[in-house]
Design a protein around this motif. Sequence first.
Motif, PDB file in Angstrom:
ATOM      1  N   THR A 329       0.823  -1.210   0.000  1.00 58.76           N
ATOM      2  CA  THR A 329       0.000   0.000   0.000  1.00 58.76           C
ATOM      3  C   THR A 329       0.855   1.257   0.000  1.00 58.76           C
ATOM      4  OG1 THR A 329      -1.790  -1.129   1.152  1.00 58.76           O
ATOM      5  CG2 THR A 329      -1.796   1.269   1.245  1.00 58.76           C
ATOM      6  N   CYS A 330       1.820   1.308   0.923  1.00 57.37           N
ATOM      7  CA  CYS A 330       2.646   2.509   1.039  1.00 57.37           C
ATOM      8  C   CYS A 330       3.518   2.716  -0.197  1.00 57.37           C
ATOM      9  CB  CYS A 330       3.523   2.421   2.298  1.00 57.37           C
ATOM     10  SG  CYS A 330       2.580   2.517   3.836  1.00 57.37           S
ATOM     11  N   MET A 331       4.086   1.633  -0.724  1.00 55.91           N
ATOM     12  CA  MET A 331       4.989   1.758  -1.870  1.00 55.91           C
ATOM     13  C   MET A 331       4.233   2.179  -3.133  1.00 55.91           C
ATOM     14  SD  MET A 331       8.411   0.975  -2.396  1.00 55.91           S
ATOM     15  CE  MET A 331       8.937  -0.594  -1.723  1.00 55.91           C
ATOM     16  N   ILE A 332       3.088   1.545  -3.381  1.00 56.66           N
ATOM     17  CA  ILE A 332       2.318   1.876  -4.583  1.00 56.66           C
ATOM     18  C   ILE A 332       1.800   3.309  -4.523  1.00 56.66           C
ATOM     19  CG2 ILE A 332       0.167   1.419  -5.815  1.00 56.66           C
ATOM     20  CD1 ILE A 332       2.119  -0.648  -6.585  1.00 56.66           C
ATOM     21  N   LEU A 333       1.199   3.679  -3.413  1.00 56.91           N
ATOM     22  CA  LEU A 333       0.580   4.996  -3.331  1.00 56.91           C
ATOM     23  C   LEU A 333       1.596   6.118  -3.157  1.00 56.91           C
ATOM     24  CD1 LEU A 333      -2.682   4.240  -1.329  1.00 56.91           C
ATOM     25  CD2 LEU A 333      -2.267   4.259  -3.791  1.00 56.91           C
ATOM     26  N   PHE A 334       2.797   5.789  -2.679  1.00 61.20           N
ATOM     27  CA  PHE A 334       3.878   6.773  -2.623  1.00 61.20           C
ATOM     28  C   PHE A 334       4.254   7.226  -4.039  1.00 61.20           C
ATOM     29  CE2 PHE A 334       8.488   7.831  -2.297  1.00 61.20           C
ATOM     30  CZ  PHE A 334       8.391   8.879  -1.390  1.00 61.20           C
ATOM     31  N   ASN A 335       4.019   6.360  -5.002  1.00 63.17           N
ATOM     32  CA  ASN A 335       4.354   6.643  -6.395  1.00 63.17           C
ATOM     33  C   ASN A 335       3.182   7.201  -7.193  1.00 63.17           C
ATOM     34  OD1 ASN A 335       7.233   5.602  -7.307  1.00 63.17           O
ATOM     35  ND2 ASN A 335       6.513   4.267  -5.668  1.00 63.17           N
ATOM     36  N   ARG A 336       2.071   7.414  -6.525  1.00 67.24           N
ATOM     37  CA  ARG A 336       0.855   7.897  -7.194  1.00 67.24           C
ATOM     38  C   ARG A 336       0.872   9.411  -7.299  1.00 67.24           C
ATOM     39  NH1 ARG A 336      -2.807   9.048 -10.070  1.00 67.24           N
ATOM     40  NH2 ARG A 336      -5.021   8.685  -9.755  1.00 67.24           N
ATOM     41  N   ARG A 337       0.519   9.932  -8.463  1.00 65.86           N
ATOM     42  CA  ARG A 337       0.312  11.367  -8.627  1.00 65.86           C
ATOM     43  C   ARG A 337      -1.194  11.617  -8.661  1.00 65.86           C
ATOM     44  NH1 ARG A 337       3.453  12.562 -14.030  1.00 65.86           N
ATOM     45  NH2 ARG A 337       2.517  10.545 -14.486  1.00 65.86           N
ATOM     46  N   PRO A 338      -1.758  12.216  -7.609  1.00 67.60           N
ATOM     47  CA  PRO A 338      -3.223  12.375  -7.524  1.00 67.60           C
ATOM     48  C   PRO A 338      -3.828  13.092  -8.724  1.00 67.60           C
ATOM     49  CG  PRO A 338      -2.192  12.871  -5.418  1.00 67.60           C
ATOM     50  CD  PRO A 338      -1.078  12.708  -6.406  1.00 67.60           C
ATOM     51  N   SER A 339      -3.074  13.973  -9.367  1.00 60.83           N
ATOM     52  CA  SER A 339      -3.640  14.742 -10.479  1.00 60.83           C
ATOM     53  C   SER A 339      -3.558  14.004 -11.810  1.00 60.83           C
ATOM     54  CB  SER A 339      -2.897  16.082 -10.614  1.00 60.83           C
ATOM     55  OG  SER A 339      -1.512  15.850 -10.869  1.00 60.83           O
ATOM     56  N   ALA A 340      -2.828  12.881 -11.854  1.00 59.27           N
ATOM     57  CA  ALA A 340      -2.634  12.148 -13.105  1.00 59.27           C
ATOM     58  C   ALA A 340      -3.705  11.069 -13.271  1.00 59.27           C
ATOM     59  CB  ALA A 340      -1.252  11.518 -13.144  1.00 59.27           C
ATOM     60  N   THR A 341      -4.009  10.752 -14.511  1.00 58.77           N
ATOM     61  CA  THR A 341      -4.989   9.704 -14.812  1.00 58.77           C
ATOM     62  C   THR A 341      -4.248   8.411 -15.124  1.00 58.77           C
ATOM     63  OG1 THR A 341      -6.518  11.328 -15.739  1.00 58.77           O
ATOM     64  CG2 THR A 341      -6.871   9.008 -16.326  1.00 58.77           C
ATOM     65  N   PRO A 342      -4.446   7.367 -14.323  1.00 58.75           N
ATOM     66  CA  PRO A 342      -3.729   6.115 -14.569  1.00 58.75           C
ATOM     67  C   PRO A 342      -4.260   5.391 -15.797  1.00 58.75           C
ATOM     68  CG  PRO A 342      -5.269   5.838 -12.755  1.00 58.75           C
ATOM     69  CD  PRO A 342      -5.293   7.288 -13.123  1.00 58.75           C
TER      70      PRO A 342
END
Length: 413
Positions: A329-342
């Motif tokens: 959870t921490c590793m994946i979401l640490f790499n998430r950009r909230p403003s970007a569309t996956p």
Amino acid sequence: MDVTLLCDVVDNYGDIGVVYRLSRALSSLSTDINLTLVVSNLTSFSQMAPNIKPTESIQEYNGWTILDWNNAAACTDFFTEHHPRIILQCFQCIRPDWLESILFNPERNNTKEIIHIINVEYLTAEEWADGFHLLKSATRSSFVKKRNFMPGFTCKTGGLILDPPFMENLHNKDIAIQKTAPYLTKHALSILTNKNIFKLIVFTYEQDFAAIVESLVQLQKTTHRDVCVFVAPGLSEQPFMSAIKTADAPVQTVILPYMQQTAWDALLCCMDFAMIRGEDSFARVCLCGIPFLWHAYQQDEEFQIVKVAALLHRMKPFFPAREFALLQTCMILFNRRPSATPGKEAKAELQVVMNAFNAKTNVAGVSPETIPYTEYFCMAETLRKGFSAFAEMLVHNGNMAENLLDYMKQLQF
């Protein structure tokens, strides 16, 4: 054995960092290898390697010949006199025009001399690396042969570089501390030697560190243990220090200077936790056996999430289910950009994480508050067992430099 390494420095220190480490490792394995390093940015090289002169087009360093990639005349003259035999084309960099002219000169066909190009690829945990390792690639001439060489996390790849100075740091923390001493104040050195202080290093890409800083404050309150963050120069320094200031957080910080590679390695080995980016430092932290958060290079459609998920897949066997769920959870979401569309692949990986924690937050709108950093930091000592086991597996896979040297010895000319 004459070996030329091509390094087009895209990232300020990541690319040349790997090439510098690989060169030192190869030299330590054989006295019969002659290395020539062709580097596009000697200024970056000089930051981590003492006595490199950025303004000199050709120089000797550490028993190697160093050439400035950008000086076509000097490079052409050198390789006209010293014909390249083995070329390590690091990270699939585009070969300079002057080298293309030498490699594919029609007159070379008369000599029937074979030149071997080995594409030393970027490190990845993705499954395709196993099948790509030592795979042939086509060139424009039958006298220029090319194969791919993959560093990696499995025994089916070339492994990671296990250079002697770094391995010495792992096995002897006193020596590691001595190597860092010239770069640290007396106060910072006293923190480094204090086992009661939780020591964390930050060297990532730009990031919103508000949730991280709040979690470090909570860590101190929960564990009654002081925290000190060693902040490396680079893209993460300003945003991290801004987050500390904004939160008025009672967390100690040490602002690090630029360090030579051997000293940087030693410092990593003295940490309790790392927030790290790139390839070279990332590989070192994996071998350190300490808990970490890897900040992957950000890509379109959040594809870095897929790369992080591939790493986690390699790590999963070394952790109990609950610990791995927290790590994931921490590793994946640490790499998430909230403003970007996956994209489709990244969204699938994000959904796995959300389902694991039964989160109600929409995948496209994950906020930092949903990430359990505090729990992750508080469990660092417990998690260390899994990280150490992962590191031991990587060492057992073998030394990439040794595997590469063995392969080059088998080449036919």
